[in-house]
Design an enzyme around this catalytic site. Structure first.
Site, mmCIF file in Angstrom:
data_model
loop_
_atom_site.group_PDB
_atom_site.id
_atom_site.type_symbol
_atom_site.label_atom_id
_atom_site.label_comp_id
_atom_site.label_asym_id
_atom_site.label_seq_id
_atom_site.Cartn_x
_atom_site.Cartn_y
_atom_site.Cartn_z
ATOM 1 N N LYS A 229 0.756 -1.065 0.051
ATOM 2 C CA LYS A 229 -0.035 -0.022 -0.136
ATOM 3 C C LYS A 229 0.835 1.252 -0.076
ATOM 4 O O LYS A 229 1.423 1.430 0.818
ATOM 5 C CB LYS A 229 -1.026 0.037 1.093
ATOM 6 N N ASP A 234 -2.287 10.673 3.576
ATOM 7 C CA ASP A 234 -3.703 10.464 3.537
ATOM 8 C C ASP A 234 -4.427 11.517 4.562
ATOM 9 O O ASP A 234 -4.071 11.491 5.636
ATOM 10 C CB ASP A 234 -3.957 8.990 4.237
ATOM 11 N N LYS A 241 -9.772 13.623 7.932
ATOM 12 C CA LYS A 241 -8.995 13.169 9.509
ATOM 13 C C LYS A 241 -8.835 14.605 10.348
ATOM 14 O O LYS A 241 -8.528 15.612 9.606
ATOM 15 C CB LYS A 241 -7.576 12.695 9.183
ATOM 16 N N ASP A 252 1.591 6.477 5.964
ATOM 17 C CA ASP A 252 0.534 5.852 5.095
ATOM 18 C C ASP A 252 1.212 4.954 3.875
ATOM 19 O O ASP A 252 0.329 4.176 3.364
ATOM 20 C CB ASP A 252 -0.459 6.382 4.796
ATOM 21 N N ASP A 311 -11.789 7.528 4.068
ATOM 22 C CA ASP A 311 -10.581 7.236 4.906
ATOM 23 C C ASP A 311 -10.123 5.790 4.752
ATOM 24 O O ASP A 311 -9.190 5.320 5.568
ATOM 25 C CB ASP A 311 -10.866 7.973 6.540
ATOM 26 N N GLU A 313 -9.103 3.910 2.373
ATOM 27 C CA GLU A 313 -8.791 4.047 0.820
ATOM 28 C C GLU A 313 -7.738 2.874 0.654
ATOM 29 O O GLU A 313 -7.723 2.452 -0.423
ATOM 30 C CB GLU A 313 -8.321 5.283 0.429
ATOM 31 N N ARG A 315 -7.480 -0.182 1.409
ATOM 32 C CA ARG A 315 -7.992 -1.442 0.936
ATOM 33 C C ARG A 315 -8.799 -1.319 -0.456
ATOM 34 O O ARG A 315 -8.624 -2.256 -1.050
ATOM 35 C CB ARG A 315 -9.052 -2.041 1.968
#
Length: 462
Positions: A229, A234, A241, A252, A311, A313, A315
């Protein structure tokens, strides 16, 4: 070889003697310590864990170092405890006069403890070099240290200097150094090539999303595919957030960093596998082009997903990459992702949960993780929880309802996209050390990759 490692047999290195409190009396009774015993008693050296005493030489140098260690049999023993020592040493070259049973692990802790991220702030290095202990493969040790430093540097670099383009450049460097082949699909070409989820997550940023694809090795060898990933920052998207949660979101892409570190170790060790590295690199930003809560998108697999929360994202970008990887039916497929805060609530910052249907693979990963001090722990792909991902308007939602078992439901989401791989494991890593630990400075970390590397080596040779 890493710059803080010296070849085995290097002469003139200052000896380091490791001694526990329980064994101090017997240790000092050995003839080789007789010249130092009076000084150690005068210094009231009791071998308390973490305390070092220097024996002065006649010319003003250090003749020897005595370091109090933890009892390896103690319940709360830190396997990387030797990482406490380098900060207490002046620059110089040292050797372990009485290496512990796992000298490889001790040497790794000694060197990695000295890591500093100095890209933006001048740091005066205090280089305590270590002679590779007898019986330790210095090249293998150096390769692992290089992977850790590479991953830490990537995670620690702020997003203004590490976006999808720069992450692609890091993989390009890796490919060039190891003779691998790399291709990249960028921007709207992701739609043309059927990667709609990677495109959807990244289209809100002017820094174009991309899928980075590296291959290496003999095609006839067992296929090992590593997916990372690579969310370079993010914001949470339109489900923005709060500031405290956004502060560390440069990390991230820690899953991509771990995947890159693992790929380096596999290629540097020339393991007899056909490696494929897939990195979904995006920035989850807020703009008029950003994807929205309530939107419905197709995936590469053809399954439709309702966006319950922008949020969640990671996956989404992983599902398209996993579908591509799964098409080849690899012998082993691994994905790394800084996927959920729920994983940290369950297991803390040090211990990465892993998910797999393969009992033997889970057991091997836990065993090797403990052995090399890169621990992972299995959590269940508990099938009844998949109902939490139900959607009224799409095949399923990207987030679960109820607020429970967030790491498990995220893993179950990914599980829908894996069918053909002979073995698959998902690692929900933190990629960060929040508090200083031996061998692990505060900052980015490569969680889980060394445990996976040992399993790959064990299963496929090397």
């Amino acid at each position: 070889m890493h710059s803080l490692l010296r070849p085995a047999g290097t002469q003139g290195a200052t000896p380091i003697y490791l001694v526990s409190q329980a064994g101090l009396g017997e240790f000092l009774a050995l003839p080789e310590h007789a010249p130092h015993e009076a000084f150690l008693r005068a210094a009231q050296f009791e071998a308390k864990p973490g305390r070092a005493v220097y024996i002065p030489g006649g010319d003003g140098t250090i003749e020897a170092v005595y370091f109090g260690t933890e009892d390896p049999a103690a319940r709360h023993h830190d396997p990387l405890f030797l990482g406490k020592l380098p900060a207490q040493l002046p620059s110089g070259t040292y050797r372990l006069a009485n290496p512990p049973d796992d000298a490889m692990r001790a040497a790794l802790a000694f060197v990695t403890a000295q890591y500093r991220f100095a890209r933006y702030k001048k740091v005066t290095p205090k280089d305590a070099s270590l002679v590779v202990p007898d019986g330790v493969d210095g090249e293998a040790l150096s390769q692992q240290i290089h992977a850790i430093v590479l991953a830490r540097d990537l995670v620690n670099t702020p997003a203004n200097d590490l976006g999808p383009v720069e992450l692609e450049a890091a993989v390009s460097d890796l490919a060039r150094n190891h003779g691998a082949v790399m291709t990249t699909i960028v921007g709207d070409d992701l739609l043309l090539r059927n990667f709609p989820m990677i495109h959807a997550v990244g289209m809100g940023s002017p820094r174009l999303p991309r899928l980075i694809d590296l291959t290496w090795g003999n095609p006839s060898h067992p296929k090992v595919t590593v997916v990372g990933k690579g969310v370079c920052f993010d914001t949470g998207g339109l489900n923005l957030k709060p500031d405290a949660s956004m502060l560390l979101m440069k990390k991230d892409m820690g899953g991509a960093a771990a995947a890159i570190g693992l790929a380096h170790m596999i290629m540097a060790s020339k393991l007899p596998v056909r490696l494929r590295l897939l990195i979904a690199a995006v920035e989850n930003s807020v703009s008029g082009r950003a994807f929205r809560p309530g939107d419905v998108y197709p995936t590469r697999k053809g399954i439709t997903v309702e966006i319950g929360n922008t949020d969640a994202e990671g996956r989404l970008v992983l599902c398209d990459a996993l579908t591509l990887a799964d098409d080849e039916a690899p012998d082993l497929m691994v994905d790394f992702a800084t996927l959920t805060g729920a994983a940290r609530v369950a297991l803390g910052a040090d211990l990465a949960p892993i998910y797999t249907h393969d009992d033997a693979l889970a057991a091997d990963l836990v065993r090797q993780g403990i052995r090399v001090a890169d621990p992972v722990w299995r959590l269940p792909l508990w099938a009844p929880y998949v109902a939490a991902l139900d959607s009224r308007v799409a095949d399923f939602n990207n987030v679960g309802t109820g607020g429970f078992a967030g790491s498990i439901t995220a893993a179950l989401f990914l599980d829908r996209f894996v069918e053909k791989a002979k073995a698959w494991v998902h690692a929900d890593i933190y990629a960060w050390v929040p508090n200083e630990k031996p061998g692990r400075p505060v900052g980015g970390e490569m969680h889980g990759a060394r445990a996976v590397f040992e399993v790959v080596k064990e299963r496929f040779g090397g």
